[in-house]
Write a protein that holds these residues in place. Structure first.
Motif, PDB file in Angstrom:
ATOM      1  N   VAL A 124      47.291  52.028 104.897  1.00  0.00           N
ATOM      2  CA  VAL A 124      48.498  52.267 104.114  1.00  0.00           C
ATOM      3  C   VAL A 124      48.453  53.690 103.561  1.00  0.00           C
ATOM      4  N   LEU A 125      49.523  54.436 103.800  1.00  0.00           N
ATOM      5  CA  LEU A 125      49.712  55.741 103.174  1.00  0.00           C
ATOM      6  C   LEU A 125      50.783  55.558 102.111  1.00  0.00           C
ATOM      7  N   GLN A 126      50.402  55.689 100.852  1.00  0.00           N
ATOM      8  CA  GLN A 126      51.279  55.339  99.730  1.00  0.00           C
ATOM      9  C   GLN A 126      51.578  56.566  98.874  1.00  0.00           C
ATOM     10  N   ASP A 127      52.842  56.702  98.455  1.00  0.00           N
ATOM     11  CA  ASP A 127      53.201  57.847  97.625  1.00  0.00           C
ATOM     12  C   ASP A 127      53.020  57.538  96.143  1.00  0.00           C
ATOM     13  N   ALA A 128      53.342  58.501  95.294  1.00  0.00           N
ATOM     14  CA  ALA A 128      53.078  58.360  93.864  1.00  0.00           C
ATOM     15  C   ALA A 128      53.922  57.271  93.218  1.00  0.00           C
ATOM     16  N   ALA A 129      55.080  56.961  93.795  1.00  0.00           N
ATOM     17  CA  ALA A 129      55.929  55.898  93.256  1.00  0.00           C
ATOM     18  C   ALA A 129      55.557  54.530  93.800  1.00  0.00           C
ATOM     19  N   GLY A 130      54.578  54.489  94.700  1.00  0.00           N
ATOM     20  CA  GLY A 130      54.145  53.210  95.250  1.00  0.00           C
ATOM     21  C   GLY A 130      54.815  52.829  96.547  1.00  0.00           C
ATOM     22  N   ARG A 131      55.637  53.713  97.117  1.00  0.00           N
ATOM     23  CA  ARG A 131      56.237  53.418  98.420  1.00  0.00           C
ATOM     24  C   ARG A 131      55.171  53.527  99.510  1.00  0.00           C
ATOM     25  N   ARG A 132      55.243  52.617 100.450  1.00  0.00           N
ATOM     26  CA  ARG A 132      54.303  52.643 101.572  1.00  0.00           C
ATOM     27  C   ARG A 132      54.922  53.478 102.691  1.00  0.00           C
ATOM     28  N   ARG A 133      54.518  54.742 102.758  1.00  0.00           N
ATOM     29  CA  ARG A 133      55.168  55.685 103.659  1.00  0.00           C
ATOM     30  C   ARG A 133      54.810  55.452 105.111  1.00  0.00           C
ATOM     31  N   ALA A 134      53.674  54.809 105.365  1.00  0.00           N
ATOM     32  CA  ALA A 134      53.307  54.464 106.734  1.00  0.00           C
ATOM     33  C   ALA A 134      52.303  53.316 106.700  1.00  0.00           C
ATOM     34  N   LEU A 135      52.445  52.432 107.666  1.00  0.00           N
ATOM     35  CA  LEU A 135      51.491  51.338 107.882  1.00  0.00           C
ATOM     36  C   LEU A 135      50.959  51.479 109.297  1.00  0.00           C
ATOM     37  N   VAL A 136      49.654  51.559 109.437  1.00  0.00           N
ATOM     38  CA  VAL A 136      49.033  51.802 110.737  1.00  0.00           C
ATOM     39  C   VAL A 136      48.102  50.641 111.061  1.00  0.00           C
ATOM     40  N   ARG A 137      48.319  50.013 112.216  1.00  0.00           N
ATOM     41  CA  ARG A 137      47.427  48.931 112.644  1.00  0.00           C
ATOM     42  C   ARG A 137      46.023  49.477 112.892  1.00  0.00           C
ATOM     43  N   MET A 138      45.021  48.770 112.371  1.00  0.00           N
ATOM     44  CA  MET A 138      43.648  49.273 112.462  1.00  0.00           C
ATOM     45  C   MET A 138      42.770  48.498 113.430  1.00  0.00           C
ATOM     46  N   GLU A 139      43.313  47.479 114.127  1.00  0.00           N
ATOM     47  CA  GLU A 139      42.422  46.651 114.939  1.00  0.00           C
ATOM     48  C   GLU A 139      41.734  47.428 116.057  1.00  0.00           C
ATOM     49  N   ASP A 140      42.337  48.520 116.526  1.00  0.00           N
ATOM     50  CA  ASP A 140      41.742  49.287 117.617  1.00  0.00           C
ATOM     51  C   ASP A 140      41.249  50.665 117.182  1.00  0.00           C
ATOM     52  N   LEU A 141      41.318  50.946 115.872  1.00  0.00           N
ATOM     53  CA  LEU A 141      40.878  52.244 115.368  1.00  0.00           C
ATOM     54  C   LEU A 141      39.558  52.101 114.603  1.00  0.00           C
ATOM     55  N   PRO A 142      38.661  53.074 114.719  1.00  0.00           N
ATOM     56  CA  PRO A 142      37.404  53.033 113.974  1.00  0.00           C
ATOM     57  C   PRO A 142      37.640  53.368 112.499  1.00  0.00           C
ATOM     58  N   LEU A 205      61.517  48.691 105.347  1.00  0.00           N
ATOM     59  CA  LEU A 205      62.022  50.002 104.952  1.00  0.00           C
ATOM     60  C   LEU A 205      63.338  49.880 104.190  1.00  0.00           C
ATOM     61  N   GLU A 206      64.172  48.921 104.573  1.00  0.00           N
ATOM     62  CA  GLU A 206      65.413  48.687 103.825  1.00  0.00           C
ATOM     63  C   GLU A 206      65.106  48.253 102.396  1.00  0.00           C
ATOM     64  N   LEU A 207      64.095  47.433 102.228  1.00  0.00           N
ATOM     65  CA  LEU A 207      63.713  46.985 100.886  1.00  0.00           C
ATOM     66  C   LEU A 207      63.247  48.158 100.028  1.00  0.00           C
ATOM     67  N   GLU A 208      62.529  49.107 100.623  1.00  0.00           N
ATOM     68  CA  GLU A 208      62.085  50.266  99.845  1.00  0.00           C
ATOM     69  C   GLU A 208      63.277  51.088  99.358  1.00  0.00           C
ATOM     70  N   LYS A 209      64.344  51.134 100.162  1.00  0.00           N
ATOM     71  CA  LYS A 209      65.555  51.829  99.704  1.00  0.00           C
ATOM     72  C   LYS A 209      66.174  51.125  98.498  1.00  0.00           C
ATOM     73  N   LEU A 210      65.936  49.808  98.396  1.00  0.00           N
ATOM     74  CA  LEU A 210      66.459  49.029  97.269  1.00  0.00           C
ATOM     75  C   LEU A 210      65.495  49.016  96.087  1.00  0.00           C
ATOM     76  N   GLY A 211      64.353  49.684  96.239  1.00  0.00           N
ATOM     77  CA  GLY A 211      63.405  49.762  95.131  1.00  0.00           C
ATOM     78  C   GLY A 211      62.349  48.687  95.129  1.00  0.00           C
ATOM     79  N   VAL A 212      62.067  48.103  96.316  1.00  0.00           N
ATOM     80  CA  VAL A 212      61.110  46.997  96.403  1.00  0.00           C
ATOM     81  C   VAL A 212      60.067  47.311  97.467  1.00  0.00           C
TER      82      VAL A 212
END
Length: 230
Positions: A124-142, A205-212
């Motif tokens: 999870v890459l998260q900004d200062a307001a708590g938005r999750r700017r990116a979610l990356v699957r880790m099952e195949d990454l070290p 992503l739509e929910l984040e636009k609504l503040g969730v």
């Protein structure tokens, strides 16, 4: 001191072995089993697809085994290429994190990453307001290389979500949610139950636009409000 050169992290050697060796072998095995059972199937009138099976037997003749083995390998290679295309990769430097998965690329500027952490198999890459700017699957990454790449280029790393305690389980018509969020969460719940991952991500992503902010535990959704960083 951060490195000027980007650090790229892709799937593990195990992933490549399974994809490019395992899938073609499985395809060949399936083709071999089909060839082995073809005569038996043609002798059983109740077996479906008699017409196509007879056509395969007629066209391939004495080469049935080798033709079906080859077709199995080709199908396995096609599946391998698809898996390689969809696999997650990241490229990190001091200015941005570039994420590629499912054939799509997303760029997150460094200023939009207040903290990075792992959550239920996702980076999870998260900004200062708590938005999750990116979610990356880790099952195949070290995991160790991903963490090291981010830290090397100056990104903050946390061992868990700093805002984990703020989440509440979603129930329909929860009164504390912003206007419109319940309807989106209803639609997203159906997408989760139907294994429609792309739809679920678009609705997140739509929910984040609504503040969730929403996160999943199986097919259960948990939410919290987006608030300024503290």
């Amino acid at each position: 001191m951060t490195s000027l050169q980007p650090t790229r992290v892709g799937p593990t050697p195990f992933f490549h072995g399974v994809v490019w060796v395992g899938l073609p072998l499985l395809g060949a095995l399936a083709g071999g089993l089909l060839a082995w059972g073809l005569d038996w199937a043609l002798g059983m009138p109740w077996v479906p697809l008699q017409g196509p099976l007879e056509l395969v037997d007629e066209v391939t003749g004495d080469w049935t085994l080798w033709v079906l083995l080859g077709l199995g390998v080709v199908v396995g290679l096609a599946l391998a290429a698809s898996a390689e295309h969809d696999a997650a990769r990241i490229a990190v430097d001091a200015t941005e994190v570039r994420v590629t998965q499912d054939g799509e690329e997303r760029v997150v500027p460094a200023g939009d990453v207040a903290v990075a952490f792992l959550d239920e198999g996702l980076l999870v890459l998260q900004d200062a307001a708590g938005r999750r700017r990116a979610l990356v699957r880790m099952e195949d990454l070290p995991e160790d290389r991903v963490r090291a790449a981010l830290v090397e280029h100056g990104y903050a790393w946390a061992e868990e979500d700093p805002r984990a305690g703020e989440f509440s389980r979603w129930v329909p018509d929860a009164p504390a949610l912003p206007t419109g969020a319940n309807a989106v969460l209803v639609a997203r719940q159906k997408a989760l139950e139907d294994n429609q991952g792309k739809d679920a991500e678009e609705l997140r992503l739509e929910l984040e636009k609504l503040g969730v902010v929403v996160r999943d535990r199986g097919d259960r959704q948990y939410w919290r409000a987006i608030t300024p960083g503290r």
